[in-house]
Design a protein around this motif. Structure first.
Motif, PDB file in Angstrom:
ATOM      1  N   TRP A  80      40.088  30.216  39.574  1.00 22.04           N
ATOM      2  CA  TRP A  80      40.436  31.582  39.968  1.00 22.04           C
ATOM      3  C   TRP A  80      41.365  31.489  41.167  1.00 22.04           C
ATOM      4  CZ3 TRP A  80      39.536  35.737  37.159  1.00 22.04           C
ATOM      5  CH2 TRP A  80      39.734  36.997  37.727  1.00 22.04           C
ATOM      6  N   VAL A  81      42.544  32.072  41.058  1.00 18.75           N
ATOM      7  CA  VAL A  81      43.575  31.975  42.099  1.00 18.75           C
ATOM      8  C   VAL A  81      43.748  33.335  42.759  1.00 18.75           C
ATOM      9  CG1 VAL A  81      45.930  31.285  42.630  1.00 18.75           C
ATOM     10  CG2 VAL A  81      44.735  30.222  40.701  1.00 18.75           C
ATOM     11  N   ARG A  82      43.703  33.353  44.079  1.00 14.56           N
ATOM     12  CA  ARG A  82      43.939  34.586  44.835  1.00 14.56           C
ATOM     13  C   ARG A  82      45.069  34.375  45.825  1.00 14.56           C
ATOM     14  NH1 ARG A  82      37.995  35.530  45.361  1.00 14.56           N
ATOM     15  NH2 ARG A  82      37.498  37.367  44.103  1.00 14.56           N
ATOM     16  N   LEU A  83      45.937  35.371  45.927  1.00 14.66           N
ATOM     17  CA  LEU A  83      46.924  35.419  46.999  1.00 14.66           C
ATOM     18  C   LEU A  83      46.424  36.391  48.055  1.00 14.66           C
ATOM     19  CD1 LEU A  83      50.416  35.528  45.224  1.00 14.66           C
ATOM     20  CD2 LEU A  83      49.020  33.550  45.846  1.00 14.66           C
ATOM     21  N   LEU A  84      46.127  35.883  49.244  1.00 16.96           N
ATOM     22  CA  LEU A  84      45.626  36.696  50.347  1.00 16.96           C
ATOM     23  C   LEU A  84      46.749  36.944  51.339  1.00 16.96           C
ATOM     24  CD1 LEU A  84      42.286  34.745  50.878  1.00 16.96           C
ATOM     25  CD2 LEU A  84      42.503  36.997  49.833  1.00 16.96           C
ATOM     26  N   TRP A  85      46.971  38.221  51.656  1.00 16.58           N
ATOM     27  CA  TRP A  85      48.012  38.618  52.598  1.00 16.58           C
ATOM     28  C   TRP A  85      47.352  39.134  53.871  1.00 16.58           C
ATOM     29  CZ3 TRP A  85      49.284  43.471  54.696  1.00 16.58           C
ATOM     30  CH2 TRP A  85      50.522  43.535  55.347  1.00 16.58           C
ATOM     31  N   ALA A  86      47.746  38.586  55.023  1.00 18.43           N
ATOM     32  CA  ALA A  86      47.158  38.963  56.308  1.00 18.43           C
ATOM     33  C   ALA A  86      47.963  40.073  56.958  1.00 18.43           C
ATOM     34  CB  ALA A  86      47.082  37.755  57.240  1.00 18.43           C
ATOM     35  N   THR A 205      40.537  49.311  55.751  1.00 17.11           N
ATOM     36  CA  THR A 205      41.138  48.255  54.944  1.00 17.11           C
ATOM     37  C   THR A 205      42.627  48.156  55.279  1.00 17.11           C
ATOM     38  OG1 THR A 205      41.602  49.790  53.124  1.00 17.11           O
ATOM     39  CG2 THR A 205      39.530  48.561  53.019  1.00 17.11           C
ATOM     40  N   VAL A 206      43.234  47.079  54.818  1.00 16.33           N
ATOM     41  CA  VAL A 206      44.686  46.952  54.921  1.00 16.33           C
ATOM     42  C   VAL A 206      45.225  46.782  53.511  1.00 16.33           C
ATOM     43  CG1 VAL A 206      44.655  45.928  57.215  1.00 16.33           C
ATOM     44  CG2 VAL A 206      44.554  44.439  55.217  1.00 16.33           C
ATOM     45  N   SER A 207      46.459  47.162  53.309  1.00 17.01           N
ATOM     46  CA  SER A 207      47.074  47.014  51.996  1.00 17.01           C
ATOM     47  C   SER A 207      48.514  46.562  52.171  1.00 17.01           C
ATOM     48  CB  SER A 207      47.015  48.325  51.209  1.00 17.01           C
ATOM     49  OG  SER A 207      47.641  49.375  51.929  1.00 17.01           O
ATOM     50  N   TYR A 208      48.991  45.849  51.187  1.00 19.55           N
ATOM     51  CA  TYR A 208      50.372  45.370  51.192  1.00 19.55           C
ATOM     52  C   TYR A 208      51.305  46.589  51.185  1.00 19.55           C
ATOM     53  CZ  TYR A 208      54.297  42.316  49.956  1.00 19.55           C
ATOM     54  OH  TYR A 208      55.467  41.613  49.945  1.00 19.55           O
ATOM     55  N   PRO A 209      52.425  46.514  51.901  1.00 22.30           N
ATOM     56  CA  PRO A 209      53.298  47.694  52.037  1.00 22.30           C
ATOM     57  C   PRO A 209      53.721  48.333  50.724  1.00 22.30           C
ATOM     58  CG  PRO A 209      53.961  45.987  53.590  1.00 22.30           C
ATOM     59  CD  PRO A 209      52.884  45.392  52.739  1.00 22.30           C
TER      60      PRO A 209
END
Length: 316
Positions: A80-86, A205-209
């Protein structure tokens, strides 16, 4: 002739559709972590950032010497691959993250050294690459029971030179959760009416732009002896960096159950205009034995009939 990236995109699982695949629709609590000291093996993968098309390409190549769990003679692994954005480039303990994309490899049956060769790609602005961490979680598929987690490998793209394909092999480590938000919860127990009130007050929460999700909600589940007794959910709210709910979910729990049960709060994001758009953001697990969560539970039992509010990290 189709380009290589067009072929790669056929293998891509969108964040929404991926939750209908192996291990994706399960609550985090249904995943089995490996025992202490029982993680072994390694994972080989490659990373490449195509500057011309502003795309990140992730290739899961193979794994070696995976651990066999329980009394089974082999494993049925997939990755399982996740891309995590800070939210901040200088990641620290208080920096929240969000999941940009999730993919899974094919399942390889009965192999402790599986070969995958699966490739995935997604659009990613070059200035955002340094904020991304790629997390590989090697899971053991089980049709009749809970999936096991054999270990994880993760790599931060910050200062990593991937203008050309970069092949890496990492030893698997014990899996750890990532902080993807915070929730202000209140707990109140009334022994006379045997009623537990779980207040979902605020969610940060935060979200990608460029995210298209517009709504968020939470579901509370009561677990006793690893069985889900009952659950309730909040209404959908328009998603903000700080979303205010101020909702109380009520559960009838006799005294023996309140002393043995645990509460799982699951947070989902969705796009109201799309069907089957539910996407897991993360969870909070309130149970005995964990430090911060156990403290909240103790305060509730020491202050009967009074709501006790506390912030908790949402993890995935």
């Amino acid at each position: 002739m189709r380009s290589q990236l067009e072929v790669l995109n056929q293998h891509r699982l969108s964040p929404v559709s991926s939750y209908t695949n192996l291990g994706s629709g399960l609550d985090l609590a249904s995943m089995v972590d490996p025992d202490e000291g029982h993680v072994q093996g390694s994972l080989r993968f490659s990373l490449f950032y195509d500057q011309l098309q502003s795309r990140l390409v992730v290739t899961v190549l193979d794994a070696q010497s995976l651990a066999v769990q329980d009394f089974r003679r082999s494993v049925d692994p997939f990755v399982w691959v996740r891309l995590l954005w800070a939210e901040r480039e200088d990641k620290d303990q208080s920096s929240l993250q969000c999941v940009l994309h999730e993919w899974q490899t094919r399942l390889v049956k009965k192999s402790c050294s599986p070969v995958f060769g699966d490739q995935f790609s997604c659009a990613l602005d070059e200035e955002e690459v340094s904020r991304v961490t790629v997390k590989f979680e090697v899971r053991d598929y089980d049709k009749y029971s809970r999936y096991g987690i054999l270990g994880e490998a993760r790599v931060s793209l910050n200062h990593l030179k991937i203008a050309y394909p970069l092949e890496l092999r990492h030893n698997l480590q014990r899996p750890k959760k990532d902080i993807v938000g915070e929730m202000l919860l209140s707990l109140k127990y009334m022994p006379t009416s045997q009623r537990l009130e779980v207040g979902v007050l605020k969610i940060r929460t935060v979200s990608y732009p460029t995210t298209t999700e517009r709504a968020i909600y939470a579901k509370a589940s009561v677990i006793c002896n690893q069985c889900k007794l009952r659950h309730q959910r909040t209404a959908q709210k328009k998603r903000w960096d700080m979303t205010v709910f101020n909702e109380v979910l009520t559960f009838l729990l006799p005294d023996p159950q309140i002393r043995e049960c645990s509460i799982i709060i699951t947070v989902y994001a969705l796009h109201p205009a799309q069907k089957s758009s539910k996407r897991l953001i993360g969870q909070i697990h309130l149970e005995k034995g964990s430090t911060s969560e156990n403290e909240h539970w103790k305060l509730m039992m020491q202050s009967l009939r009074q709501p006790i509010a506390k912030w908790h990290f949402i993890q995935i």
